[in-house]
Design a protein around this motif. Structure first.
Motif, PDB file in Angstrom:
ATOM      1  N   TYR A 140       0.838  -1.082  -0.017  1.00 34.07           N
ATOM      2  CA  TYR A 140      -0.125   0.081   0.022  1.00 34.07           C
ATOM      3  C   TYR A 140       0.872   1.130  -0.096  1.00 34.07           C
ATOM      4  N   LEU A 141       1.967   1.119   0.863  1.00 34.69           N
ATOM      5  CA  LEU A 141       2.841   2.646   1.057  1.00 34.69           C
ATOM      6  C   LEU A 141       3.546   2.876  -0.509  1.00 34.69           C
ATOM      7  N   VAL A 142       4.009   1.612  -0.903  1.00 37.28           N
ATOM      8  CA  VAL A 142       4.647   1.943  -2.085  1.00 37.28           C
ATOM      9  C   VAL A 142       3.898   2.386  -3.237  1.00 37.28           C
ATOM     10  N   ALA A 143       2.592   1.759  -3.391  1.00 34.92           N
ATOM     11  CA  ALA A 143       1.650   2.063  -4.558  1.00 34.92           C
ATOM     12  C   ALA A 143       1.148   3.462  -4.148  1.00 34.92           C
ATOM     13  N   GLN A 144       0.878   3.871  -2.881  1.00 33.70           N
ATOM     14  CA  GLN A 144       0.681   5.256  -2.618  1.00 33.70           C
ATOM     15  C   GLN A 144       1.518   6.594  -3.003  1.00 33.70           C
ATOM     16  N   THR A 145       2.615   6.141  -2.552  1.00 33.24           N
ATOM     17  CA  THR A 145       3.831   7.176  -3.148  1.00 33.24           C
ATOM     18  C   THR A 145       4.184   7.229  -4.378  1.00 33.24           C
TER      19      THR A 145
ATOM     20  N   LEU B   7       9.391  -1.486  10.482  1.00 30.57           N
ATOM     21  CA  LEU B   7       9.293  -0.071  10.627  1.00 30.57           C
ATOM     22  C   LEU B   7       8.597   0.773   9.846  1.00 30.57           C
ATOM     23  N   LYS B   8       8.153   0.043   8.587  1.00 33.42           N
ATOM     24  CA  LYS B   8       7.217   0.887   8.062  1.00 33.42           C
ATOM     25  C   LYS B   8       5.904   0.943   8.482  1.00 33.42           C
ATOM     26  N   VAL B   9       5.242   0.038   9.150  1.00 39.32           N
ATOM     27  CA  VAL B   9       4.287  -0.123   9.838  1.00 39.32           C
ATOM     28  C   VAL B   9       4.108   0.829  10.953  1.00 39.32           C
ATOM     29  N   LEU B  10       5.239   0.683  11.856  1.00 37.37           N
ATOM     30  CA  LEU B  10       5.343   1.658  12.786  1.00 37.37           C
ATOM     31  C   LEU B  10       5.334   3.116  12.624  1.00 37.37           C
ATOM     32  N   TYR B  11       6.145   3.528  11.394  1.00 38.11           N
ATOM     33  CA  TYR B  11       6.072   4.778  10.702  1.00 38.11           C
ATOM     34  C   TYR B  11       4.890   5.183  10.749  1.00 38.11           C
ATOM     35  N   LEU B  12       3.896   4.333   9.927  1.00 38.67           N
ATOM     36  CA  LEU B  12       2.473   5.011   9.693  1.00 38.67           C
ATOM     37  C   LEU B  12       1.492   4.836  10.929  1.00 38.67           C
ATOM     38  N   LEU B  13       1.822   4.137  11.708  1.00 37.80           N
ATOM     39  CA  LEU B  13       0.959   4.043  12.996  1.00 37.80           C
ATOM     40  C   LEU B  13       1.210   5.317  13.927  1.00 37.80           C
ATOM     41  N   PHE B  14       2.539   5.637  13.868  1.00 36.31           N
ATOM     42  CA  PHE B  14       2.962   6.827  14.872  1.00 36.31           C
ATOM     43  C   PHE B  14       2.469   8.132  14.054  1.00 36.31           C
ATOM     44  N   GLY B  15       2.631   8.147  12.634  1.00 35.86           N
ATOM     45  CA  GLY B  15       2.628   9.397  12.078  1.00 35.86           C
ATOM     46  C   GLY B  15       0.820   9.810  11.616  1.00 35.86           C
ATOM     47  N   ASN B  16      -0.020   8.915  11.998  1.00 39.83           N
ATOM     48  CA  ASN B  16      -1.427   8.801  11.861  1.00 39.83           C
ATOM     49  C   ASN B  16      -2.097   9.085  13.286  1.00 39.83           C
TER      50      ASN B  16
ATOM     51  N   GLY C  63       4.289  15.663  12.156  1.00 34.92           N
ATOM     52  CA  GLY C  63       4.404  14.341  11.299  1.00 34.92           C
ATOM     53  C   GLY C  63       5.816  14.444  10.420  1.00 34.92           C
ATOM     54  N   GLU C  64       6.214  13.195  10.041  1.00 34.59           N
ATOM     55  CA  GLU C  64       7.504  13.358   9.253  1.00 34.59           C
ATOM     56  C   GLU C  64       7.238  14.315   7.752  1.00 34.59           C
ATOM     57  N   SER C  65       8.117  14.402   7.220  1.00 37.01           N
ATOM     58  CA  SER C  65       8.149  15.400   6.071  1.00 37.01           C
ATOM     59  C   SER C  65       7.911  14.506   4.726  1.00 37.01           C
ATOM     60  N   ALA C  66       7.312  15.030   3.878  1.00 38.53           N
ATOM     61  CA  ALA C  66       7.143  14.343   2.539  1.00 38.53           C
ATOM     62  C   ALA C  66       8.317  13.397   2.234  1.00 38.53           C
ATOM     63  N   THR C  67       9.732  13.962   2.442  1.00 39.75           N
ATOM     64  CA  THR C  67      10.890  13.280   1.986  1.00 39.75           C
ATOM     65  C   THR C  67      11.054  12.085   2.635  1.00 39.75           C
ATOM     66  N   SER C  68      10.678  11.978   4.077  1.00 38.41           N
ATOM     67  CA  SER C  68      10.558  10.763   4.907  1.00 38.41           C
ATOM     68  C   SER C  68       9.793   9.784   4.372  1.00 38.41           C
ATOM     69  N   VAL C  69       8.608  10.316   4.266  1.00 42.49           N
ATOM     70  CA  VAL C  69       7.622   9.342   3.531  1.00 42.49           C
ATOM     71  C   VAL C  69       8.188   8.577   2.384  1.00 42.49           C
ATOM     72  N   LEU C  70       8.615   9.004   1.472  1.00 40.96           N
ATOM     73  CA  LEU C  70       9.009   8.647   0.206  1.00 40.96           C
ATOM     74  C   LEU C  70      10.165   7.789   0.481  1.00 40.96           C
ATOM     75  N   GLU C  71      11.218   8.338   1.129  1.00 38.32           N
ATOM     76  CA  GLU C  71      12.431   7.278   1.463  1.00 38.32           C
ATOM     77  C   GLU C  71      11.958   6.056   2.472  1.00 38.32           C
ATOM     78  N   ILE C  72      11.172   6.198   3.345  1.00 40.76           N
ATOM     79  CA  ILE C  72      10.491   5.110   3.902  1.00 40.76           C
ATOM     80  C   ILE C  72       9.997   3.951   3.066  1.00 40.76           C
ATOM     81  N   ALA C  73       9.104   4.525   2.201  1.00 32.80           N
ATOM     82  CA  ALA C  73       8.588   3.602   1.223  1.00 32.80           C
ATOM     83  C   ALA C  73       9.304   2.837   0.153  1.00 32.80           C
ATOM     84  N   THR C  74      10.437   3.738  -0.202  1.00 32.87           N
ATOM     85  CA  THR C  74      11.439   2.878  -1.419  1.00 32.87           C
ATOM     86  C   THR C  74      12.624   2.155  -0.474  1.00 32.87           C
ATOM     87  N   HIS C  75      12.741   2.332   0.779  1.00 34.28           N
ATOM     88  CA  HIS C  75      13.817   1.471   1.264  1.00 34.28           C
ATOM     89  C   HIS C  75      13.612   0.112   1.361  1.00 34.28           C
ATOM     90  N   MET C  76      14.175  -0.603   0.849  1.00 40.92           N
ATOM     91  CA  MET C  76      14.100  -2.199   0.830  1.00 40.92           C
ATOM     92  C   MET C  76      15.469  -2.813   0.835  1.00 40.92           C
TER      93      MET C  76
END
Length: 428
Positions: free
Chosen positions: A205-210, A259-268, A399-412
């Motif tokens: 979901y995160l990758v698709a959304q970004t 970490l990606k789930v935690l990132y979204l949970l605490f940013g929501n 919340g985190e910046s847009a840059t963090s959202v994108l980098e969290i999503a693409t870090h694999m």
């Protein structure tokens, strides 16, 4: 292609001998291959209750096929026929178990082409359907096998729009209910396949959304975060298990999924206080320990460190730890200071680490008392809007910046790669 074989085997040795004969068959035509595959499935399903009662025996049976001439001389055709069997088999659990095991073990053996073929043939919606079928839910071993197949095939490639649309709210709630219903034993193997499916769905979901937002298109709703936003109080066990897994996991790709789930949970906003306070304290301890344990001279460790820091910021800013009494304030500050002053003897700390540490230390309750009145945590309106749209939920101003959202999503990371550690000797 009507072809039936009746087997009358008197003991287990005859069963394995018959299996060896089938998998070593030399076939020249597709009809011969089909007949041999039917023979394989007939003998394995007919005697499954007698000789294939454990996961080990099923795996042993599958390995016989994957190492035999029948498979190795016609790999693409056999894979496709097994996939068609999974797509078309209606209510024969033993057959479904065997074909799922073949695809799972073949794909795990480094053959990504198997999972790619499953994607091309539209297997994912079928798996979503199967795991919600009552007769399959009653067969725990089969259900677990299908969950593992869903996880392994989804974490190495992007799901399509139709794949994501096949997962509805009821499916996510069902998976959360399974986690609530299993035993309290943290080592129960049934925990992990269910949790990992939720983790990989969240990442998809995160990758698709970004990706969709970067192309200017509306994103899909993250149904994992949506379910926890609306029903989180009923599904606390999932959160407890996330912390247990993060504490134990040594595979980098799985740490990133958590970490990606935690990132979204605490940013929501609706899920920022999803965790029990005591569990939150344990999570803080785990993150601090893992940050300390990452070596300073490893590119892989740096990338993971950045992800931990991106997750730590919304925890510090948005969770109940931001309210008095603040948990381990001095320890958090000491660790953040250490991250930007230790480095290694030959190179300074990288700029990204410094920037992310500063973002964490700028959280209001970590500021010295004299500066509290002057502290401001400002995120640009454009960044907040992108973050809100990316989550598909409301996002707090801190919340985190847009840059963090994108980098969290693409870090694999590739499956199987182990996380670097100061406590592990590097063997050349």
């Amino acid at each position: 292609m009507a072809f039936e074989v009746s087997y009358s085997l008197e003991n287990e040795q005859q069963f394995w001998d018959e299996l060896d004969d089938i998998v070593s068959t030399r076939c020249q035509e597709h009809e011969q291959i089909d007949n041999s595959l039917r023979s394989y499935l007939n003998v394995t399903t007919n005697y499954k209750a007698e000789y294939l009662q454990t996961d080990y025996s099923v795996a042993k049976c599958v390995v016989r096929l994957l190492q035999g001439e029948l498979f190795n001389n016609h790999q693409e055709y056999v894979r496709r026929q097994i996939i068609y069997c999974l797509l078309q088999q209606e209510d024969d659990n033993p057959t479904l178990h065997m074909v799922a095991a073949i695809l799972l073990y073949d794909g795990r053996n480094g053959n990504d082409v198997t999972f790619e073929m499953m994607q091309t043939e539209g297997v994912f919606p079928r798996l979503v359907e199967l795991i919600q079928t009552p007769s399959i839910q009653e067969d725990t071993r089969l259900h677990q096998m299908l969950l593992e197949l869903m996880y392994e095939s989804s974490r190495i490639q992007r799901l399509s729009w139709d794949d994501l649309m096949s997962v509805d709210d009821d499916c996510i709630l069902y998976l959360l209910e399974v986690i609530e219903g299993v035993s309290d034993d943290a080592d129960d193997p049934y925990h992990y396949p269910v949790i990992r499916v939720l983790l990989v769905l969240n990442e998809q979901y995160l990758v698709a959304q970004t990706t969709q937002h970067s192309n200017g298109r509306a994103g899909v709703t993250n149904r994992v975060i949506k379910a926890l936003s609306t029903h989180g109080n009923a599904y606390k066990t999932f959160g407890c298990n996330l912390i247990l897994l993060l504490n134990r996991e040594t595979e980098t790709s799985l740490q990133l999924l958590i970490l990606k789930v935690l990132y979204l949970l605490f940013g929501n906003r609706p899920t920022a206080e999803y965790f029990y306070t005591n569990d939150l304290h344990v999570l803080i301890d785990v993150i601090l320990r893992n940050l300390i344990d990452l070596p300073s001279d490893s590119p892989a460790a740096n990338a993971l460190r950045h992800t931990y820091l991106r997750v730590l910021h919304p925890i510090l800013a948005n969770s109940q730890i931001s309210k008095p009494p603040h948990y381990k304030r001095e320890e958090v500050l000491r660790l953040l200071h250490l991250l930007v002053t230790s480095g290694n003897h030959f190179a300074p700390v990288d700029e990204t680490t410094c920037r992310l540490v500063k973002r964490c230390t700028d959280v209001q309750w970590l500021q010295p008392p004299a500066s509290d009145s002057n502290h401001k945590n400002v995120v640009g309106n454009g960044q907040k809007e992108l973050a809100r749209r990316t989550l598909g939920m409301s996002v707090q101003a801190g919340g985190e910046s847009a840059t963090s959202v994108l980098e969290i999503a693409t870090h694999m990371e590739k499956p199987g790669v182990q996380t670097p550690s100061r406590g592990k000797d590097v063997v050349p």
